[in-house]
Write an enzyme that holds these catalytic residues in place. Structure first.
Site, PDB file in Angstrom:
ATOM      1  CD  GLN A   1       4.481   3.181   4.381  1.00  0.00           C
ATOM      2  OE1 GLN A   1       4.447   4.126   3.598  1.00  0.00           O
ATOM      3  NE2 GLN A   1       4.849   1.967   4.027  1.00  0.00           N
TER       4      GLN A   1
ATOM      5  NE  ARG B   1       1.486  -0.096  -9.931  1.00  0.00           N
ATOM      6  CZ  ARG B   1       2.312  -0.920 -10.558  1.00  0.00           C
ATOM      7  NH1 ARG B   1       2.973  -0.482 -11.615  1.00  0.00           N
ATOM      8  NH2 ARG B   1       2.480  -2.157 -10.159  1.00  0.00           N
TER       9      ARG B   1
ATOM     10  CB  SER C   1      -0.811  -0.251  -1.371  1.00  0.00           C
ATOM     11  OG  SER C   1       0.471  -0.622  -0.950  1.00  0.00           O
TER      12      SER C   1
ATOM     13  CB  ALA D   1       5.803   7.139   3.118  1.00  0.00           C
TER      14      ALA D   1
ATOM     15  CE1 TYR E   1      12.163   6.814   0.384  1.00  0.00           C
ATOM     16  CE2 TYR E   1      10.622   4.970   0.467  1.00  0.00           C
ATOM     17  CZ  TYR E   1      11.135   6.088  -0.176  1.00  0.00           C
ATOM     18  OH  TYR E   1      10.649   6.462  -1.393  1.00  0.00           O
TER      19      TYR E   1
END
Ligand SMILES: Cc1cc2nc3c(=O)[nH]c(=O)nc-3n(C[C@H](O)[C@H](O)[C@H](O)COP(=O)(O)OP(=O)(O)OC[C@H]3O[C@@H](n4cnc5c(N)ncnc54)[C@H](O)[C@@H]3O)c2cc1C
Ligand SMILES: Cc1cc2nc3c(=O)[nH]c(=O)nc-3n(C[C@H](O)[C@H](O)[C@H](O)COP(=O)(O)O)c2cc1C
Length: 752
Positions: free
Chosen positions: A494, A719, A416, A451, A575
């Protein structure tokens, strides 16, 4: 010591008989409004584990209960005329009447005073004349109501209707029947509890119930109607009634379970949906814990003993109630799943409450799980050699490739995106190379870079990566080159604009908006800041929107040149694009605010433009927040997210990456294991799009569970990957997957 027990159900009787043994001098009276032997319902179920607890607490009743048991190990499911059996589940059933008779007889033998046919009108009088009052008066508890100010109950009614019937149908297994009718879906939960007798609970949603005319049906009419619906299964057997009225399931929770010398036990304190069959277990375990607390604390300080009882039970009860809520929701929305192939459906059903994983279920029933795995990827399984006997079984779903446009992800585990806050001027450095590179070496099918801002003012912090200039593009190309050069993983990035959450301090330097000279002006749908007191963004003009759209397009082109296989647009977590989507943050009154359609307009415009700029043979993902976790005020909901997902798919998005929260600080996220998976599941089925699940998915076993149940198509782990970059490699090793591409230098470690 004088103890008054209100109610003659399992909680009260079991507590009474245990108290008599722990405190032989105590005078104990049970008050039950019904006559002796008169009770509602049919059978109750216990797992083998619960029986172990009973054995320790009181071997005499445990023996009697065991003698009365009907035991079974199989769960049968009927769906669209297909029957699937799952083995290896140890359960026992007995009649509720029988259970209460056993507990009642033991109470009498031990000297508990039993007063039947006596309604206790209020607990106060008993509380004044007794040292301890047990509010064990069931789900409608008058005691709970009498002290509502102290116990602070929260009672939520389920949306489905159900009725608890009996049947003479001889069953040899726990049996689920999903019967589609012209009125809608009826579900049966049935299990044997005495030779020739079975519990037969029928459940359906409100509209099916109304369409079937059940609103006007009494007990007898209900039974006759259901005999027609389930004629094929009942084979001439009758359905029996015993106060079998239609109800909705109330989930009871209380902020406190004790007040002065009054304590709640069993259904009075908490309920757990019948689909996890734990109400009686919980009631009896409460009794065990209550008496244990008195054994440990003595009888001098009753509130202290009651506090110890509550403390010892809270965690288990909360955990079970959480599982029960998920299970209840599953049944309430079972319509969503009946189109699944029967094996996937059964796997979904077995793992619905998220307590059983793929590996757990496989230890119970390898035949079922291996069949599910084989059907998950028939083509690749056919190509793979048969697994060694007694070892791994077919390739688990997480290791099955997924083709998206011209790209095939070698497996379904995704790293992720995770901000590292370690870039200089937006340029990823050695840290990023090692961080992302090692996760690619670890075998994830897709390694998604963090990001990454499309413009300098779109960064969250000064440490965030960017993709708006040549230096950044070159640095990313080096990282992608490493990923492609050392294994089969694909590389994703991303793209993000932080909107009103930009101009933030590094996490390890305060984690708050920048307040010094390095701060910069931010953009938002309106001039409202993320949280009160924070610097206000500028409400975007149409020209701002065009500029940001162009920045996304330019960064997408750079990402393509840098060699990324997958591009993800970040429209989650508050965001910029996320803040447009939610009514909690977007209160514009022009064409970009108001209805969901208008709130989606700008984010969709960006997605469409990116799709056009991004190579047609490479997949596009969009991460969304499927819920703002707000109650009682406008916010993004999963229903909105389903509409959004459809619109994203129409705009060329191949995978919706389903996250949640982050849009407003007051959202109350209910974190927990796999806490966002229900959103992904719903979006996948209701919108008919491919989804990636993320959030609280700790390992590949849980990923297998999500995938095999068809709750998602890909699983992102954040995580878990920080703790262990090699999650996928390890899973491939355990599964001995011959098709898995190990990095050449690591091949000597590959299990043969
Ligand atoms: C459809 C359905 C299926 C279920 N299936 C299962 C299952 O498979 N397995 C399982 O473990 N559990 C099951 N349960 C739940 C189970 O019945 C309850 O969780 C369990 O009985 C709780 O025990 P209790 O002692 O707290 O309450 P209860 O068993 O409800 O006992 C409370 C008693 O208090 C009496 N009472 C109430 N008020 C007063 C008063 N003012 N004065 C005197 N007496 C009073 C009532 O008459 C009752 O006898 C199911 C429940 C339902 C509705
Ligand atoms: C250190 C860290 C950084 C994160 N950065 C991002 C990010 O850049 N973009 C994003 O969409 N989510 C980000 N997240 C959220 C994760 O991608 C993921 O959705 C979340 O942690 C839940 O998954 P998990 O339970 O597996 O950790 C971040 C999470 C962590 C722990």
């Amino acid at each position: 010591m004088r103890i008054a027990c209100i109610g003659g159900g399992p909680a009260s009787l079991y507590a009474s008989l245990l108290f008599r043994q722990a405190l032989p001098e105590a005078e104990i009276t049970v008050y039950e409004r019904n006559r002796e032997g008169e009770t509602f319902g049919w059978g109750v179920v216990f797992s083998d584990e619960t029986l172990g607890h009973f054995m320790q607490a009181d071997p005499v009743t445990s023996d009697e209960i065991s003698k009365a048991f009907v035991h079974w190990t199989a769960i049968d499911t009927w769906l669209r005329g297909t029957w699937v059996r799952s083995n290896g589940h140890g359960f026992s059933g007995l009649g509720r009447r029988r259970l209460l008779a056993i507990l009642g007889a033991r109470c009498k033998a031990l000297g508990v005073r039993m007063v039947f046919d006596r309604e206790v009108p209020s607990p106060q009088e008993l509380a004044a004349t007794h040292d301890l009052v047990l509010g064990s008066d069931g789900v409608q508890s008058m005691v709970r109501q009498a002290y509502a100010g102290h116990f602070r109950p929260d009672v939520r009614m389920g949306t489905a209707r159900f009725t608890w019937l009996g049947s003479t149908l001889p069953l040899e297994a726990f049996t689920f029947i999903f019967q589609e009718t012209p009125h809608g879906l009826f579900t049966v939960h049935a299990y044997p509890f005495e030779p020739g007798l079975a519990t037969f609970i029928v459940e359906c949603n409100e509209s099916t119930w109304t369409r079937a005319g059940m609103e006007a049906a009494d007990e007898a009419a209900t039974a006759r109607f259901m005999e027609g619906v389930f004629a094929e299964h009942l084979r001439g057997h009758r359905l029996l009634t015993n106060r079998s009225i239609w109800r909705r399931f109330p989930t009871v929770r209380c902020a406190a379970w004790h007040h002065q010398n009054v304590v709640l036990l069993g259904d009075a304190a908490h309920t757990a949906h019948f689909s996890i069959g734990s109400g009686t277990k919980l009631a009896m375990e409460d009794a065990i814990a209550l008496v244990a607390a008195f054994r440990a604390h003595g009888t001098r300080d009753i509130p202290a003993a009651l506090a110890a009882y509550e403390a010892s039970r809270r965690r288990d009860v909360d955990r079970l109630q959480r599982a029960a809520r998920v299970s209840q929701a599953w049944f309430e929305e079972a319509d969503r799943y009946v189109a699944q192939a029967p094996h996937a459906f059964v796997f979904n059903l077995m793992t619905r409450s998220q307590r059983i994983t793929y590996a757990n279920l496989r230890t119970r029933d390898a035949v079922l799980v291996d069949e599910v795995a084989r059907r998950y990827a028939p083509a690749s399984s056919a190509a793979a050699p048969a697994p060694a006997p007694g070892t791994a079984g077919p390739r688990p779903p997480a290791l099955v490739p997924l083709a998206l446009r011209g790209i095939t992800l070698p497996n379904r585990i995704v790293v992720s995106p995770m901000c590292q806050y370690s870039a200089r001027e937006g340029v990823p450095g050695d840290w990023h190379l090692v961080h992302l590179g090692s996760r690619a070496v670890g075998g994830a099918g897709l390694v998604m870079a963090e990001a990454t801002a499309v413009a300098a003012d779109g960064r969250i912090t000064h440490g965030c990566t960017g993709l708006w200039d040549d230096a950044q593009e070159a640095a990313w190309a080096r990282i992608v080159g490493f990923i492609h050069g050392h294994g089969a993983s694909k590389a994703g990035i991303q793209l993000a604009h932080a909107g009103r959450k930009a101009s933030w301090g590094l996490p390890w330097e305060g984690d708050r908006p920048l307040a010094d000279a390095s701060a910069w002006p931010t953009l938002g749908p309106t001039a409202e800041p993320f949280a009160p007191g924070q610097p206000a963004p500028r409400a975007m003009t149409r020209a701002d929107m065009e500029a940001v759209r162009a920045q996304f397009v330019a960064s997408a082109r750079r990402a393509a040149r840098a060699g990324f296989d997958v591009l993800e647009v970040h429209a989650a977590h508050g965001y910029l694009l996320s803040s447009f989507l939610s009514p909690a943050s977007n209160t514009r009154t022009d064409a970009y605010g108001g209805s969901l359609e208008r709130r989606m307009a700008f984010p969709l415009e960006v997605v469409r433009a990116v799709r056009e700029a991004w190579p047609q043979d490479r997949p596009l993902f969009v991460r969304i927040s499927a819920s703002d976790w707000l109650e009682g005020e406008p916010g993004m909901t999963c229903e909105d997210a389903v509409v959004l997902a459809r619109a994203l798919a129409a705009a060329g998005c191949d995978v919706v990456d389903v996250s949640s929260g982050g849009n407003v600080p007051r959202g109350r996220i209910e974190y927990g294991r796999m806490y966002q998976v229900p959103f992904a599941d719903r979006i996948r089925h209701d919108a008919g799009v491919k989804v990636m699940a993320v959030g609280g998915i700790p390992d590949v076993d849980h990923a297998n569970t999500v995938l095999a149940a068809e709750r998602a198509d890909l699983v992102a782990i954040a995580r878990g990957h920080l703790l262990n970059p090699y999650l996928t490699l390890q899973a491939a090793g355990v599964a001995r997957d011959p098709a898995f591409a190990w990095p050449r230098p690591y091949a000597p470690a590959r299990p043969s």
